[in-house]
Design a protein around this motif. Sequence first.
Motif, PDB file in Angstrom:
ATOM      1  N   ALA A 163     -13.470   6.106  12.917  1.00  0.00           N
ATOM      2  CA  ALA A 163     -13.729   5.915  11.905  1.00  0.00           C
ATOM      3  C   ALA A 163     -14.947   6.294  11.103  1.00  0.00           C
ATOM      4  CB  ALA A 163     -13.113   4.216  10.496  1.00  0.00           C
TER       5      ALA A 163
ATOM      6  N   CYS B  22      -1.808  11.621   7.544  1.00  0.00           N
ATOM      7  CA  CYS B  22      -2.527  12.267   8.632  1.00  0.00           C
ATOM      8  C   CYS B  22      -1.695  12.227   9.975  1.00  0.00           C
ATOM      9  CB  CYS B  22      -3.364  10.543   9.456  1.00  0.00           C
ATOM     10  SG  CYS B  22      -5.367  10.377   8.713  1.00  0.00           S
TER      11      CYS B  22
ATOM     12  N   MET C 100       0.680  -0.731   0.257  1.00  0.00           N
ATOM     13  CA  MET C 100       0.250   0.277  -0.228  1.00  0.00           C
ATOM     14  C   MET C 100       0.235   0.937   0.110  1.00  0.00           C
ATOM     15  SD  MET C 100      -3.070   1.270   3.275  1.00  0.00           S
ATOM     16  CE  MET C 100      -4.181  -0.757   3.098  1.00  0.00           C
ATOM     17  N   PHE C 101       2.012   0.964   0.256  1.00  0.00           N
ATOM     18  CA  PHE C 101       2.700   1.821   0.771  1.00  0.00           C
ATOM     19  C   PHE C 101       5.018   1.672   0.302  1.00  0.00           C
ATOM     20  CE2 PHE C 101      -0.969   2.852   3.979  1.00  0.00           C
ATOM     21  CZ  PHE C 101      -0.532   3.259   3.422  1.00  0.00           C
TER      22      PHE C 101
ATOM     23  N   VAL D 277     -12.109   2.085   4.659  1.00  0.00           N
ATOM     24  CA  VAL D 277     -11.729   2.465   6.137  1.00  0.00           C
ATOM     25  C   VAL D 277     -10.239   1.588   5.383  1.00  0.00           C
ATOM     26  CG1 VAL D 277     -11.380   1.917   8.183  1.00  0.00           C
ATOM     27  CG2 VAL D 277     -13.353   2.436   7.450  1.00  0.00           C
ATOM     28  N   ALA D 278      -9.922   0.208   5.082  1.00  0.00           N
ATOM     29  CA  ALA D 278      -9.048   0.260   4.822  1.00  0.00           C
ATOM     30  C   ALA D 278      -7.738   0.501   3.381  1.00  0.00           C
ATOM     31  CB  ALA D 278      -8.622  -1.418   4.530  1.00  0.00           C
TER      32      ALA D 278
ATOM     33  N   ILE E 255      -6.762   4.214   4.109  1.00  0.00           N
ATOM     34  CA  ILE E 255      -5.699   4.008   5.408  1.00  0.00           C
ATOM     35  C   ILE E 255      -4.561   5.095   4.765  1.00  0.00           C
ATOM     36  CG2 ILE E 255      -4.082   3.092   6.279  1.00  0.00           C
ATOM     37  CD1 ILE E 255      -6.140   2.366   8.315  1.00  0.00           C
TER      38      ILE E 255
ATOM     39  N   PRO F 173      -1.641   7.029   6.618  1.00  0.00           N
ATOM     40  CA  PRO F 173      -1.245   7.340   7.281  1.00  0.00           C
ATOM     41  C   PRO F 173       0.267   8.407   8.017  1.00  0.00           C
ATOM     42  CG  PRO F 173      -0.664   5.230   7.271  1.00  0.00           C
ATOM     43  CD  PRO F 173      -1.248   5.514   5.775  1.00  0.00           C
ATOM     44  N   GLU F 174       1.201   8.900   6.184  1.00  0.00           N
ATOM     45  CA  GLU F 174       2.277  10.109   6.298  1.00  0.00           C
ATOM     46  C   GLU F 174       1.068  11.577   6.056  1.00  0.00           C
ATOM     47  OE1 GLU F 174       5.125   9.432   7.078  1.00  0.00           O
ATOM     48  OE2 GLU F 174       4.244   7.385   6.514  1.00  0.00           O
TER      49      GLU F 174
END
Lengths: 410, 410
Positions: B231, B179, B1-2, B170-171, B174, B176-177
């Motif tokens: 969420a 957020c 994903m990343f 939601v998945a 995601i 992260p960076e």
Amino acid sequence: MFGAVSSRYQPLTLETMSAYVRSRPELAAVFNGDEPLETVEVGDGNLNLVFKVWAQADPQRTVVLKQALPYVRLVGDSWPLPTDRARIEAQALEIHGRLAPQHTPKVYFYDPDMYVIAMQNLNQHIIMRKGLIQGIRYPNFAEHIGLFMARTLSMTSDLVLDYRAKKMEVARFINPELCKITEDLIFTEPYRQHERNRYHPEIEPLVVALQADEPLRWEVAQLKEQFMTQAQSLVHGDLHTGSIMINQTDTVVIDPEFAFYGPMGFDVGAVIGNLLLNYAAQESRMADPDQRADFRRYLTDTIIQLWQVFVREFQPVWDQADVVNMPKAYQRDYMRRVLQDAAGFGACKMLRRVIGLAGVEDIRGIEDVHGKSVAASLAMNIATTMMKARHHITCIEEIVEIAVSSRSTV
Amino acid sequence: MFGAVSSRYQPLTLETMSAYVRSRPELAAVFNGDEPLETVEVGDGNLNLVFKVWAQADPQRTVVLKQALPYVRLVGDSWPLPTDRARIEAQALEIHGRLAPQHTPKVYFYDPDMYVIAMQNLNQHIIMRKGLIQGIRYPNFAEHIGLFMARTLSMTSDLVLDYRAKKMEVARFINPELCKITEDLIFTEPYRQHERNRYHPEIEPLVVALQADEPLRWEVAQLKEQFMTQAQSLVHGDLHTGSIMINQTDTVVIDPEFAFYGPMGFDVGAVIGNLLLNYAAQESRMADPDQRADFRRYLTDTIIQLWQVFVREFQPVWDQADVVNMPKAYQRDYMRRVLQDAAGFGACKMLRRVIGLAGVEDIRGIEDVHGKSVAASLAMNIATTMMKARHHITCIEEIVEIAVSSRSTV
């Protein structure tokens, strides 16, 4: 994540078990070469195949194999359920084993093609629910479960995990089908007329009154929303006394297939709610008033103590927290919110066990029909009072006080 | 994903643009064969390369290409940032385009190897923040943004999406960076001494007092926790007036690269907070008191109206809701909680713009240094009052009343 069943998948049977066990190198330390093995299927109730396997020559060399079926075992293939839950359970057991090894079964392997988890056979333990029904006390339980919950819940939260790791874990533990069972059976069906509800006609007027209680349904709607949206921690998700294997010295938490990122209070409330179900059941189980009062005192002391241990074992996380951005007032409020959530979720857990599809043996196993209704009514009254009082609860003793002051109304 | 950056990735330049544009069949309807194209790099401020491309023969045939860089453009490669945000933005634009097409730029394609989004060139619009600074009123804005938020937030929530679809979303979102940028810049750094904070020495005593205010930091800690755990909906995540392209008839929301599943109130609060930043800025921008009062009345009326539209456009979702499990009292409470969250998040958005790294031109662009401090102080006082009052707010007029009754204290 929820793809088709593996092409290598086939349900294990008594006939195929020996060959399967011998094919797994992880079990070479348990069983010798081609020595004769014994297998029995025990089942775990609803969702899976469970087998115990042991060496004919030495029954203490033994493992349990749990295999997910692609449907709900209790109902059959009309209720499909993804085998992905076995992955979830294996990964949750790995985390629990790291954070609370003394309270987690040893896992030998997870087979992602067969959806099989091979784990320690807890043959020195019994299911806690059965012990409590017999009036057995477990002096270490509060200490053990308080520690288990504090560690597994705090260490998987944003309070400890790195921002990226936490969010990756949320994605990894997306568990829609199992969450849906909870959403339906715990938060929806008990509060409306539903064909899957199960209760004795004697308490029907109480159930009708409860389902007409709009302020109560408002609380439940909030708790359901919180369950569906609050990714606070990796929760066990089904932490009732039937998921706890226990004896006088040890406590082991099993079956985290419902694990997902949810509210901490959902686990804490499950434990408290199930202890209170047993508390209510003893109204009709223990005939001797002194014996009953003593055992109930054990149950309520356990509730108080497990929360105290939870707070104590959570404290190291707060000791590491930056008080500039997380001032002490926030820290205290955080723990109070977990307690309030536990009161709400615990109440939901109790009510579904009295009204909904999956009852508990504590109450449904009471042979005297009127006695069963008396216990069910008491459980309902404790739960509804807890639910409505939850926003004002500030300490665990208030939950116990609600239980002690509640009465059956049949 | 990343994962790592695609091997086909290379930053676009003025020199490579024409060849790239011609290689994309999705643009064949815009540009003819090998006609000459003009390109200019415009940038979007902080994170990306942005180019405008048009046909030399007809500037109205034009597109924008936005390319994610693997680092923060403003800072350089010392601040890496995953190009995955381009996927997030493209997928969020697809959803916004489906739910609110009239307020979303048309997307021609997303190139997952180059992290390029090709979209409508909004060359008839200006950035709303620049318009408000000039004292321009937008009569349709409240109606448009209220509808945009109601539709994008309600339709991506558990209130509308199927249990499984919601959890898959939601998945998928995601993030992260991005957020983490919000977690640091909005919820952490303004409330402590931090090298990235930026404010004029004249307001330093106010900042010191604010950072010493433990009840305020407690509120911010709660809001940060909510941002990190709730969420609720697919939020835009950066819905300030710089992410809105506008004119007298149209309103278009751009740049959803911060999108993730978070609290609805985060978007609603971003809009309200940015209108209130402009409200505060006018203290030192508009010299004429009557003109200033009129424009502020426009801003506060807009805040009231956009919330009314939000509630009205949300209502069809409640009209479909089952009142047994979601009683009316719950529905009213749900909307009240969104409003209270908006007050809290809006206040955080305002404070970070005054104290933190990324200021807003409304206030920081005020040339008179004392005038800038006056506006900053007013913004801080509105925000801190909103933050502390938020648990008791029951209607949008109370937020406006807080703004109207606040004063600068420098």
